[in-house]
Structures are given as C-alpha cells and as structure tokens.
Design a protein around this motif. Structure first.
Motif, PDB file in Angstrom:
ATOM      1  N   LEU A   1       0.943  -1.117   0.446  1.00 58.38           N
ATOM      2  CA  LEU A   1      -0.132   0.228  -0.049  1.00 58.38           C
ATOM      3  C   LEU A   1       0.736   1.865  -0.146  1.00 58.38           C
ATOM      4  N   ARG A   2       1.496   0.779   0.344  1.00 55.18           N
ATOM      5  CA  ARG A   2       2.893   2.175   0.497  1.00 55.18           C
ATOM      6  C   ARG A   2       3.776   2.728  -0.301  1.00 55.18           C
ATOM      7  N   LYS A   3       4.061   1.545  -0.958  1.00 53.60           N
ATOM      8  CA  LYS A   3       4.329   1.237  -2.673  1.00 53.60           C
ATOM      9  C   LYS A   3       3.572   2.010  -3.537  1.00 53.60           C
ATOM     10  N   ASN A   4       2.059   1.999  -3.375  1.00 52.68           N
ATOM     11  CA  ASN A   4       1.745   2.201  -4.620  1.00 52.68           C
ATOM     12  C   ASN A   4       1.045   3.345  -4.610  1.00 52.68           C
ATOM     13  N   ALA A   5       1.131   4.772  -3.121  1.00 48.33           N
ATOM     14  CA  ALA A   5       0.618   5.545  -2.842  1.00 48.33           C
ATOM     15  C   ALA A   5       2.247   6.613  -2.870  1.00 48.33           C
ATOM     16  N   GLU A   6       3.243   5.773  -3.241  1.00 47.91           N
ATOM     17  CA  GLU A   6       4.014   6.597  -3.196  1.00 47.91           C
ATOM     18  C   GLU A   6       3.948   7.065  -5.039  1.00 47.91           C
ATOM     19  N   ARG A   7       4.125   5.905  -5.787  1.00 48.68           N
ATOM     20  CA  ARG A   7       3.573   5.766  -7.020  1.00 48.68           C
ATOM     21  C   ARG A   7       2.382   7.010  -7.342  1.00 48.68           C
ATOM     22  N   TYR A   8       1.171   6.581  -7.239  1.00 47.18           N
ATOM     23  CA  TYR A   8       0.281   7.457  -7.048  1.00 47.18           C
ATOM     24  C   TYR A   8       0.192   9.285  -6.850  1.00 47.18           C
ATOM     25  N   LEU A   9       1.216   9.400  -5.845  1.00 46.60           N
ATOM     26  CA  LEU A   9       1.999  10.775  -5.496  1.00 46.60           C
ATOM     27  C   LEU A   9       2.414  10.976  -6.769  1.00 46.60           C
ATOM     28  N   VAL A  10       3.175  10.279  -6.943  1.00 44.65           N
ATOM     29  CA  VAL A  10       4.414  11.104  -8.540  1.00 44.65           C
ATOM     30  C   VAL A  10       3.977  11.791  -9.453  1.00 44.65           C
ATOM     31  N   LEU A  11       2.736  10.698  -9.838  1.00 42.04           N
ATOM     32  CA  LEU A  11       2.163  10.908 -10.833  1.00 42.04           C
ATOM     33  C   LEU A  11       1.144  12.307 -10.191  1.00 42.04           C
ATOM     34  N   ARG A  12       0.670  12.745  -9.247  1.00 39.29           N
ATOM     35  CA  ARG A  12      -0.454  13.691  -9.083  1.00 39.29           C
ATOM     36  C   ARG A  12       0.268  14.653  -8.683  1.00 39.29           C
ATOM     37  N   GLN A  13       1.526  14.550  -8.513  1.00 41.20           N
ATOM     38  CA  GLN A  13       2.653  15.747  -7.576  1.00 41.20           C
ATOM     39  C   GLN A  13       3.709  16.596  -9.716  1.00 41.20           C
ATOM     40  N   ALA A  14       2.800  15.798 -10.848  1.00 36.17           N
ATOM     41  CA  ALA A  14       3.517  16.373 -11.981  1.00 36.17           C
ATOM     42  C   ALA A  14       2.787  17.755 -12.746  1.00 36.17           C
ATOM     43  N   ASP A  15       4.114  18.142 -13.219  1.00 35.71           N
ATOM     44  CA  ASP A  15       3.130  19.361 -13.610  1.00 35.71           C
ATOM     45  C   ASP A  15       2.468  19.561 -13.959  1.00 35.71           C
TER      46      ASP A  15
END
Length: 77
Positions: free
Chosen positions: A23-37
């Motif tokens: 779950l932590r790894k998936n959250a990290e992956r999602y944050l990469v996409l979420r924070q892309a400008d």
C-alpha cells in the motif's frame, strides 16, 4: 486474551506487514503522478493525462478521475 493471541499469529503479522508495504509503495507511485506539473508533458516526464489531447491531469483533478474509475470498477461485475 486467548482470542487475541490466536488471531495475532506470526504469519498474520507478516501478511499485514507485506500488505502495508504494498500500500505504501502504491501510494508513492500515485503521488508521483499526482504531483507532476503541467510542463511534464513537454519535458518528457511521467504524467497522467487525457488522450487524444495529451492534457496533463494532476492534483485534485487526478484524484477525482481515479475515484471515478474506482467507482466504476465497484459497480461493474
């Protein structure tokens, strides 16, 4: 107390730890996409977007679209 000890076996704890790591790894992956400008598409970086217009989606817009897909998966058998 006996029920607690029966439920908290080492194999159960190890399975929970494994699930938390996933779950932590998936959250990290999602944050990469979420924070892309919005310049990410022009800079050749990783982004979440809409095609065919190649529109970058991030922040709360990405949250809403991911939630919509998840809601459809729950409804669709």
């Amino acid at each position: 107390m006996a029920r607690y000890h029966a439920a908290v076996r080492p194999t159960v704890i190890l399975a929970l730890i494994t699930e938390i790591k996933l779950l932590r790894k998936n959250a990290e992956r999602y944050l990469v996409l979420r924070q892309a400008d919005f310049d990410t598409i022009h800079n050749g970086g990783l982004f979440a977007g809409l095609t065919p217009d190649n529109i970058v989606i991030n922040g709360s817009d990405l949250d809403e679209r991911v939630d919509a897909v998840l809601a459809l998966r729950k409804v669709t058998p």
